[in-house]
Enzyme design. Sequence first.
Site, PDB file in Angstrom:
ATOM      1  N   HIS A  14     -69.898  49.604 -80.499  1.00  0.00           N
ATOM      2  CA  HIS A  14     -71.318  49.232 -80.519  1.00  0.00           C
ATOM      3  C   HIS A  14     -72.118  49.583 -81.766  1.00  0.00           C
ATOM      4  O   HIS A  14     -73.282  49.197 -81.839  1.00  0.00           O
ATOM      5  CB  HIS A  14     -72.028  49.854 -79.311  1.00  0.00           C
ATOM      6  CG  HIS A  14     -71.489  49.385 -78.004  1.00  0.00           C
ATOM      7  ND1 HIS A  14     -71.537  48.070 -77.587  1.00  0.00           N
ATOM      8  CD2 HIS A  14     -70.847  50.058 -77.020  1.00  0.00           C
ATOM      9  CE1 HIS A  14     -70.972  47.962 -76.407  1.00  0.00           C
ATOM     10  NE2 HIS A  14     -70.529  49.143 -76.034  1.00  0.00           N
ATOM     11  N   HIS A 117     -72.226  54.946 -73.271  1.00  0.00           N
ATOM     12  CA  HIS A 117     -72.212  53.602 -72.682  1.00  0.00           C
ATOM     13  C   HIS A 117     -73.495  52.893 -73.074  1.00  0.00           C
ATOM     14  O   HIS A 117     -74.578  53.456 -72.948  1.00  0.00           O
ATOM     15  CB  HIS A 117     -72.117  53.699 -71.153  1.00  0.00           C
ATOM     16  CG  HIS A 117     -72.273  52.382 -70.465  1.00  0.00           C
ATOM     17  ND1 HIS A 117     -71.310  51.394 -70.529  1.00  0.00           N
ATOM     18  CD2 HIS A 117     -73.286  51.879 -69.716  1.00  0.00           C
ATOM     19  CE1 HIS A 117     -71.737  50.341 -69.836  1.00  0.00           C
ATOM     20  NE2 HIS A 117     -72.925  50.612 -69.332  1.00  0.00           N
TER      21      HIS A 117
END
Length: 126
Positions: A14, A117
Amino acid sequence: AVRETRYEKFLRQHVDYPRRSTLAAHRYCETMLAQRGVTAPGRPCKPSNTFVHAPINELLAACSQKPDAMGIHSTPRPLDFTACRLRGGDTRPPCAYRARQLQHHVLVSCLDGLPVHLAGTQAPPQ
């Protein structure tokens, strides 16, 4: 192979800072997802993925914010990111993605003060 921590996996999947600007927008997602090992031959295509174009300390700052009722933390300010969405219904490689560049608050789950996350993004209030 050395097993990566959840935080290391989060960074790999990410964070792209500074952003690799040499790629055409429509090729960015396919190239980055393949290079980072998110998509691979023999594995189904990931339906969506987000690459944040901000220094990691901006994401670490989210973990020091008060979480919501679901335990999700938000970055203090909106960050630049590229949202990749799988194009069409085919979940088998080669994977084709649509890319959108946006600036929203990034929502993360944290473990021991580290983002592990990416839970989503939230447009700043107008």
